[in-house]
Design a protein around this motif. Sequence first.
Motif, PDB file in Angstrom:
ATOM      1  N   GLU A  72      61.983  10.009  70.906  1.00 25.46           N
ATOM      2  CA  GLU A  72      60.817  10.467  70.147  1.00 25.46           C
ATOM      3  C   GLU A  72      60.945  11.932  69.760  1.00 25.46           C
ATOM      4  OE1 GLU A  72      55.944  10.285  70.632  1.00 25.46           O
ATOM      5  OE2 GLU A  72      57.239   8.976  71.807  1.00 25.46           O
ATOM      6  N   ASP A  73      61.790  12.683  70.480  1.00 25.69           N
ATOM      7  CA  ASP A  73      62.000  14.091  70.169  1.00 25.69           C
ATOM      8  C   ASP A  73      62.779  14.276  68.865  1.00 25.69           C
ATOM      9  OD1 ASP A  73      62.207  17.025  70.853  1.00 25.69           O
ATOM     10  OD2 ASP A  73      64.332  16.506  70.913  1.00 25.69           O
ATOM     11  N   VAL A  74      63.523  13.256  68.467  1.00 20.51           N
ATOM     12  CA  VAL A  74      64.307  13.338  67.228  1.00 20.51           C
ATOM     13  C   VAL A  74      63.433  12.907  66.065  1.00 20.51           C
ATOM     14  CG1 VAL A  74      66.337  12.529  65.995  1.00 20.51           C
ATOM     15  CG2 VAL A  74      66.440  12.892  68.462  1.00 20.51           C
ATOM     16  N   GLN A  75      63.118  13.831  65.176  1.00 19.56           N
ATOM     17  CA  GLN A  75      62.247  13.547  64.053  1.00 19.56           C
ATOM     18  C   GLN A  75      62.879  14.018  62.750  1.00 19.56           C
ATOM     19  OE1 GLN A  75      58.119  14.495  64.541  1.00 19.56           O
ATOM     20  NE2 GLN A  75      58.038  13.778  66.659  1.00 19.56           N
ATOM     21  N   CYS A  76      62.276  13.574  61.657  1.00 19.76           N
ATOM     22  CA  CYS A  76      62.803  13.883  60.330  1.00 19.76           C
ATOM     23  C   CYS A  76      62.232  15.206  59.838  1.00 19.76           C
ATOM     24  CB  CYS A  76      62.437  12.769  59.362  1.00 19.76           C
ATOM     25  SG  CYS A  76      63.015  13.035  57.672  1.00 19.76           S
ATOM     26  N   CYS A  77      63.120  16.150  59.573  1.00 17.75           N
ATOM     27  CA  CYS A  77      62.712  17.443  59.022  1.00 17.75           C
ATOM     28  C   CYS A  77      62.839  17.366  57.504  1.00 17.75           C
ATOM     29  CB  CYS A  77      63.593  18.561  59.585  1.00 17.75           C
ATOM     30  SG  CYS A  77      63.282  20.178  58.820  1.00 17.75           S
ATOM     31  N   LEU A  78      61.701  17.323  56.821  1.00 14.00           N
ATOM     32  CA  LEU A  78      61.665  17.285  55.363  1.00 14.00           C
ATOM     33  C   LEU A  78      61.268  18.653  54.830  1.00 14.00           C
ATOM     34  CD1 LEU A  78      59.876  13.858  54.761  1.00 14.00           C
ATOM     35  CD2 LEU A  78      62.303  14.366  54.476  1.00 14.00           C
ATOM     36  N   PRO A  79      61.698  19.009  53.628  1.00 13.06           N
ATOM     37  CA  PRO A  79      61.404  20.344  53.098  1.00 13.06           C
ATOM     38  C   PRO A  79      59.925  20.607  52.864  1.00 13.06           C
ATOM     39  CG  PRO A  79      62.431  18.962  51.430  1.00 13.06           C
ATOM     40  CD  PRO A  79      62.563  18.234  52.735  1.00 13.06           C
ATOM     41  N   SER A  80      59.126  19.552  52.739  1.00  8.11           N
ATOM     42  CA  SER A  80      57.682  19.706  52.569  1.00  8.11           C
ATOM     43  C   SER A  80      57.001  18.433  53.039  1.00  8.11           C
ATOM     44  CB  SER A  80      57.333  19.992  51.100  1.00  8.11           C
ATOM     45  OG  SER A  80      57.752  18.931  50.271  1.00  8.11           O
ATOM     46  N   ALA A  81      55.680  18.474  53.126  1.00 13.91           N
ATOM     47  CA  ALA A  81      54.943  17.295  53.559  1.00 13.91           C
ATOM     48  C   ALA A  81      55.126  16.172  52.544  1.00 13.91           C
ATOM     49  CB  ALA A  81      53.466  17.631  53.722  1.00 13.91           C
ATOM     50  N   ALA A  82      55.407  14.984  53.036  1.00 14.99           N
ATOM     51  CA  ALA A  82      55.639  13.841  52.166  1.00 14.99           C
ATOM     52  C   ALA A  82      54.332  13.154  51.815  1.00 14.99           C
ATOM     53  CB  ALA A  82      56.594  12.858  52.829  1.00 14.99           C
ATOM     54  N   ASP A  83      54.320  12.496  50.674  1.00 14.71           N
ATOM     55  CA  ASP A  83      53.195  11.686  50.252  1.00 14.71           C
ATOM     56  C   ASP A  83      53.009  10.540  51.238  1.00 14.71           C
ATOM     57  OD1 ASP A  83      51.208  10.930  48.218  1.00 14.71           O
ATOM     58  OD2 ASP A  83      52.537   9.229  47.837  1.00 14.71           O
ATOM     59  N   PRO A  84      51.791  10.260  51.710  1.00 12.38           N
ATOM     60  CA  PRO A  84      51.583   9.192  52.699  1.00 12.38           C
ATOM     61  C   PRO A  84      52.204   7.851  52.325  1.00 12.38           C
ATOM     62  CG  PRO A  84      49.611  10.524  52.547  1.00 12.38           C
ATOM     63  CD  PRO A  84      50.525  11.012  51.460  1.00 12.38           C
ATOM     64  N   PRO A  85      52.035   7.356  51.096  1.00  7.83           N
ATOM     65  CA  PRO A  85      52.686   6.081  50.772  1.00  7.83           C
ATOM     66  C   PRO A  85      54.202   6.139  50.892  1.00  7.83           C
ATOM     67  CG  PRO A  85      50.982   6.569  49.165  1.00  7.83           C
ATOM     68  CD  PRO A  85      51.152   7.806  49.994  1.00  7.83           C
ATOM     69  N   ALA A  86      54.790   7.288  50.571  1.00  7.36           N
ATOM     70  CA  ALA A  86      56.244   7.422  50.698  1.00  7.36           C
ATOM     71  C   ALA A  86      56.666   7.329  52.154  1.00  7.36           C
ATOM     72  CB  ALA A  86      56.709   8.746  50.098  1.00  7.36           C
ATOM     73  N   LEU A  87      55.853   7.871  53.067  1.00  2.00           N
ATOM     74  CA  LEU A  87      56.162   7.788  54.490  1.00  2.00           C
ATOM     75  C   LEU A  87      56.049   6.346  54.989  1.00  2.00           C
ATOM     76  CD1 LEU A  87      54.293  10.974  55.772  1.00  2.00           C
ATOM     77  CD2 LEU A  87      56.774  10.623  55.683  1.00  2.00           C
ATOM     78  N   VAL A  88      55.046   5.623  54.497  1.00  2.00           N
ATOM     79  CA  VAL A  88      54.916   4.205  54.856  1.00  2.00           C
ATOM     80  C   VAL A  88      56.157   3.440  54.420  1.00  2.00           C
ATOM     81  CG1 VAL A  88      53.620   2.078  54.425  1.00  2.00           C
ATOM     82  CG2 VAL A  88      52.389   4.228  54.796  1.00  2.00           C
ATOM     83  N   ALA A  89      56.556   3.646  53.173  1.00  2.00           N
ATOM     84  CA  ALA A  89      57.717   2.935  52.637  1.00  2.00           C
ATOM     85  C   ALA A  89      58.993   3.307  53.376  1.00  2.00           C
ATOM     86  CB  ALA A  89      57.857   3.230  51.145  1.00  2.00           C
ATOM     87  N   ALA A  90      59.140   4.598  53.703  1.00  2.00           N
ATOM     88  CA  ALA A  90      60.348   5.042  54.404  1.00  2.00           C
ATOM     89  C   ALA A  90      60.444   4.415  55.785  1.00  2.00           C
ATOM     90  CB  ALA A  90      60.360   6.564  54.513  1.00  2.00           C
ATOM     91  N   PHE A  91      59.311   4.366  56.498  1.00  2.00           N
ATOM     92  CA  PHE A  91      59.319   3.745  57.824  1.00  2.00           C
ATOM     93  C   PHE A  91      59.634   2.265  57.716  1.00  2.00           C
ATOM     94  CE2 PHE A  91      57.452   1.452  61.344  1.00  2.00           C
ATOM     95  CZ  PHE A  91      57.804   2.214  62.447  1.00  2.00           C
ATOM     96  N   ALA A  92      58.991   1.574  56.775  1.00  2.00           N
ATOM     97  CA  ALA A  92      59.210   0.131  56.642  1.00  2.00           C
ATOM     98  C   ALA A  92      60.663  -0.175  56.276  1.00  2.00           C
ATOM     99  CB  ALA A  92      58.260  -0.437  55.590  1.00  2.00           C
ATOM    100  N   ASP A  93      61.216   0.588  55.349  1.00  2.00           N
ATOM    101  CA  ASP A  93      62.604   0.342  54.937  1.00  2.00           C
ATOM    102  C   ASP A  93      63.594   0.618  56.063  1.00  2.00           C
ATOM    103  OD1 ASP A  93      62.028  -0.563  52.419  1.00  2.00           O
ATOM    104  OD2 ASP A  93      62.534   1.301  51.388  1.00  2.00           O
ATOM    105  N   LYS A  94      63.240   1.549  56.944  1.00  2.00           N
ATOM    106  CA  LYS A  94      64.146   1.864  58.051  1.00  2.00           C
ATOM    107  C   LYS A  94      64.050   0.841  59.177  1.00  2.00           C
ATOM    108  CE  LYS A  94      65.382   5.427  61.406  1.00  2.00           C
ATOM    109  NZ  LYS A  94      65.378   4.446  62.510  1.00  2.00           N
ATOM    110  N   ASN A  95      62.888   0.214  59.315  1.00  2.00           N
ATOM    111  CA  ASN A  95      62.645  -0.642  60.481  1.00  2.00           C
ATOM    112  C   ASN A  95      62.471  -2.122  60.158  1.00  2.00           C
ATOM    113  OD1 ASN A  95      62.083   1.319  62.976  1.00  2.00           O
ATOM    114  ND2 ASN A  95      61.209   2.274  61.159  1.00  2.00           N
ATOM    115  N   TRP A  96      62.718  -2.531  58.939  1.00  2.00           N
ATOM    116  CA  TRP A  96      62.437  -3.916  58.540  1.00  2.00           C
ATOM    117  C   TRP A  96      63.204  -4.950  59.354  1.00  2.00           C
ATOM    118  CZ3 TRP A  96      66.004  -7.452  56.635  1.00  2.00           C
ATOM    119  CH2 TRP A  96      67.274  -6.933  56.334  1.00  2.00           C
ATOM    120  N   ASN A  97      64.410  -4.602  59.811  1.00  2.00           N
ATOM    121  CA  ASN A  97      65.234  -5.583  60.534  1.00  2.00           C
ATOM    122  C   ASN A  97      65.352  -5.285  62.019  1.00  2.00           C
ATOM    123  OD1 ASN A  97      66.787  -3.297  60.211  1.00  2.00           O
ATOM    124  ND2 ASN A  97      68.677  -4.385  59.713  1.00  2.00           N
ATOM    125  N   CYS A  98      64.478  -4.445  62.558  1.00  2.00           N
ATOM    126  CA  CYS A  98      64.524  -4.106  63.985  1.00  2.00           C
ATOM    127  C   CYS A  98      64.025  -5.281  64.829  1.00  2.00           C
ATOM    128  CB  CYS A  98      63.671  -2.872  64.274  1.00  2.00           C
ATOM    129  SG  CYS A  98      64.316  -1.359  63.509  1.00  2.00           S
TER     130      CYS A  98
END
Length: 293
Positions: A97-123
């Motif tokens: 949990e200590d390893v997190q994504c450092c983005l240059p600025s705050a991301a749009d909430p829907p983009a964060l939803v999509a990014a999480f889903a695309d990363k975890n769809w096959n977990c």
Amino acid sequence: MWIKSAALVALFCCVAAQSPISDPCFANGASGVCLNKNETKLCDGEWVAGVCPGDDAVVCCLNNFGSCSAGALKGTCQSMSAQCDGVYHQGLCSGSEDVQCCLPSAADPPALVAAFADKNWNCADVACTTTVPAGSAQPNYECAEFVSRSLAAGGYIPGLTPTAPQSEFGSYSYKGKTYDLLWVSSQQGPPLGLQDFLGAAGWVQVGSAQAATVVFVDGSGGPYTHVAVGVAANTLDAHNMARYHEPTSFYTVNSMYAAGSVPTGSADEAVDVVPAGGEEDVLAAKLKPIDMP
């Protein structure tokens, strides 16, 4: 002169001995930690010389956590102990949990939803210790939990992070009521589930799917026994079965919900849904349906 020179040498040695071992370091757009290569050979990434002050043996060990993204924003997975010249976002990187994504600025909430889903769809589980092929069962990480965690990644579920314990999703209090966010909907029987929470939170029914849209569909148990999440226009991810970038027409859609108070993309990104029957995968389950298209 000799005494003064000896004193200077002693002072230099003292400073060198105080080299910043374990201090953070940065190189090639990534973060790491300063280590003495003479004392340890362990480095989970790559050694980069000339970055850490002090003795030549003190070298930067760059973390090898990989990259991350949310929409158009590209970032680096790194330990939160390292400096982030932007904003940390949870749930977009593998590891602790200590390893997190450092983005240059705050991301749009829907983009964060999509990014999480695309990363975890096959977990296969929340920690994603193993993955499964497309169309495979995920009995330890079912559809409503996957969608709820995706929404939490975008900040849509107050007080919950995408990596919170399952028990916090299973008994979530909101405005005096308790919701089981591991359950699709009370329309499949009690308790109050994800659909009920979205209604209480002010989400509205929409006729098109885009990033962060929650799409309730037919499962093996009939209407409102399966749920997927939008990751782009007319594009859905889901669990149990594992599905990646399926069109909405893959499912028989019951209803779709979008956040009423958080922007969910521009109107021209929306595509009308054409409910239709997709392929059907069947698993025998009575309590919490896990046989989903």
